[in-house]
Scaffold this active site. Structure first.
Site, short mmCIF file in Angstrom:
data_model
loop_
_atom_site.label_atom_id
_atom_site.label_comp_id
_atom_site.label_asym_id
_atom_site.label_seq_id
_atom_site.Cartn_x
_atom_site.Cartn_y
_atom_site.Cartn_z
N ARG A 26 10.93 -4.08 4.46
CA ARG A 26 11.02 -3.01 5.47
C ARG A 26 12.34 -3.04 6.21
O ARG A 26 12.82 -2.02 6.70
CB ARG A 26 9.84 -3.11 6.45
CG ARG A 26 9.67 -1.87 7.36
CD ARG A 26 8.33 -1.90 8.08
NE ARG A 26 8.05 -0.71 8.89
CZ ARG A 26 8.26 -0.65 10.20
NH1 ARG A 26 8.75 -1.69 10.85
NH2 ARG A 26 7.99 0.46 10.87
N ILE A 52 10.23 5.91 11.34
CA ILE A 52 9.57 5.21 10.23
C ILE A 52 8.22 4.78 10.80
O ILE A 52 8.15 4.21 11.89
CB ILE A 52 10.42 4.03 9.71
CG1 ILE A 52 9.69 3.23 8.62
CG2 ILE A 52 10.89 3.10 10.81
CD1 ILE A 52 10.57 2.15 7.95
N SER A 53 7.14 5.09 10.07
CA SER A 53 5.80 4.84 10.61
C SER A 53 5.53 3.36 10.78
O SER A 53 6.16 2.50 10.15
CB SER A 53 4.75 5.44 9.68
OG SER A 53 5.03 6.79 9.40
N GLN A 54 4.53 3.10 11.62
CA GLN A 54 4.04 1.74 11.86
C GLN A 54 3.49 1.16 10.55
O GLN A 54 2.78 1.87 9.82
CB GLN A 54 2.94 1.91 12.89
CG GLN A 54 2.26 0.72 13.38
CD GLN A 54 1.04 1.14 14.21
OE1 GLN A 54 0.88 2.30 14.57
NE2 GLN A 54 0.20 0.18 14.48
N PRO A 55 3.78 -0.09 10.23
CA PRO A 55 3.30 -0.68 8.97
C PRO A 55 1.78 -0.53 8.77
O PRO A 55 1.33 -0.24 7.66
CB PRO A 55 3.70 -2.14 9.08
CG PRO A 55 4.90 -2.13 9.96
CD PRO A 55 4.68 -1.01 10.94
#
Ligand code: SAH
Length: 206
Positions: A26, A52-55
């Protein structure tokens, strides 16, 4: 590893999804100044005012897609390319569409550098899907729509699954899972989320 433990603790149980999350670095998809936060469970800013979205949300939506190795997948909202990279580890082919050329080109370069060669990035309006490459076994939308885009439903294969955040910008949004069958479209409402809005049209600048 702490990153995977946190995902497991929040309920991600699919071993293949966890493996893909482990495999994709990431830190290569976040801005240089955010690298130290790359493995924290939070969304981070990227170029063009996007995120960028949360994992956890990446893993959750990926798990809900129930990907098989032969699947062809459409992602709407390439952003950094991180979600596309995760999908590419689990499916045969990923087509990802982004309305900002800048983001699309940066994502393309990152994916190429990592050798993820089964991802194609398209610049354009994802609300129209990518009809020339349809049908898709799975469709994942990573920006919030206010209504289900009919053209995406049309590009979903029979027995296909589409996962998308639905709801007003800044308001209550939920992940929705749509399953296409001969009898119609089954709809399931999943977790509450917060996504940037899905905007019509290719971005005029950048
Ligand atoms: N999946 C991305 C995060 C996406 S943020 C990642 O892993 O990094 C949402 C993205 O959707 C933004 O980059 C935004 O520009 C894009 N987007 C919004 N509306 C769109 C549309 N109509 N067509 C294509 N992309 C769109």
């Amino acid at each position: 590893m702490e990153f995977l433990l946190a995902l497991r603790r929040r309920g991600i149980g699919d071993a293949a999804v966890l493996h893909a999350m482990d495999e994709v670095p990431r830190e290569r998809f976040v801005e240089a100044g955010e690298r130290s936060a790359a493995y924290a469970d939070q969304a981070l800013p990227i170029a063009c005012g996007q995120t960028i979205s949360q994992p956890y949300v990446v893993a959750y939506m990926t798990e809900q897609l129930a990907l098989r190795p032969h699947h062809r997948v459409l992602e709407v909202g390439t952003g950094s390319g991180y979600q596309a990279a995760v999908l590419s580890r689990l499916a045969r082919e990923v087509v990802s569409i982004e309305r900002y050329r800048t983001l699309a080109e940066a994502a393309r370069a990152r994916l190429a550098a990592l050798g993820y060669d089964n991802v194609e990035i398209v610049v354009g309006d994802g609300l129209a899907g990518v009809p020339s490459r349809a049908p898709f076994d799975r469709i994942l939308v990573t920006a919030a729509a206010t209504t289900v885009p009919q053209e995406l439903v049309d590009q979903l294969a029979d027995d296909g699954v589409m996962v998308l955040p639905l709801g007003p910008s800044g308001g209550p949004q939920h992940i929705i899972k749509l399953t296409k069958s001969q009898t119609g479209l089954a709809r399931e409402e999943l977790i509450a989320v917060r996504f940037v809005p899905l905007l019509a049209g290719q971005a005029r600048e950048l």
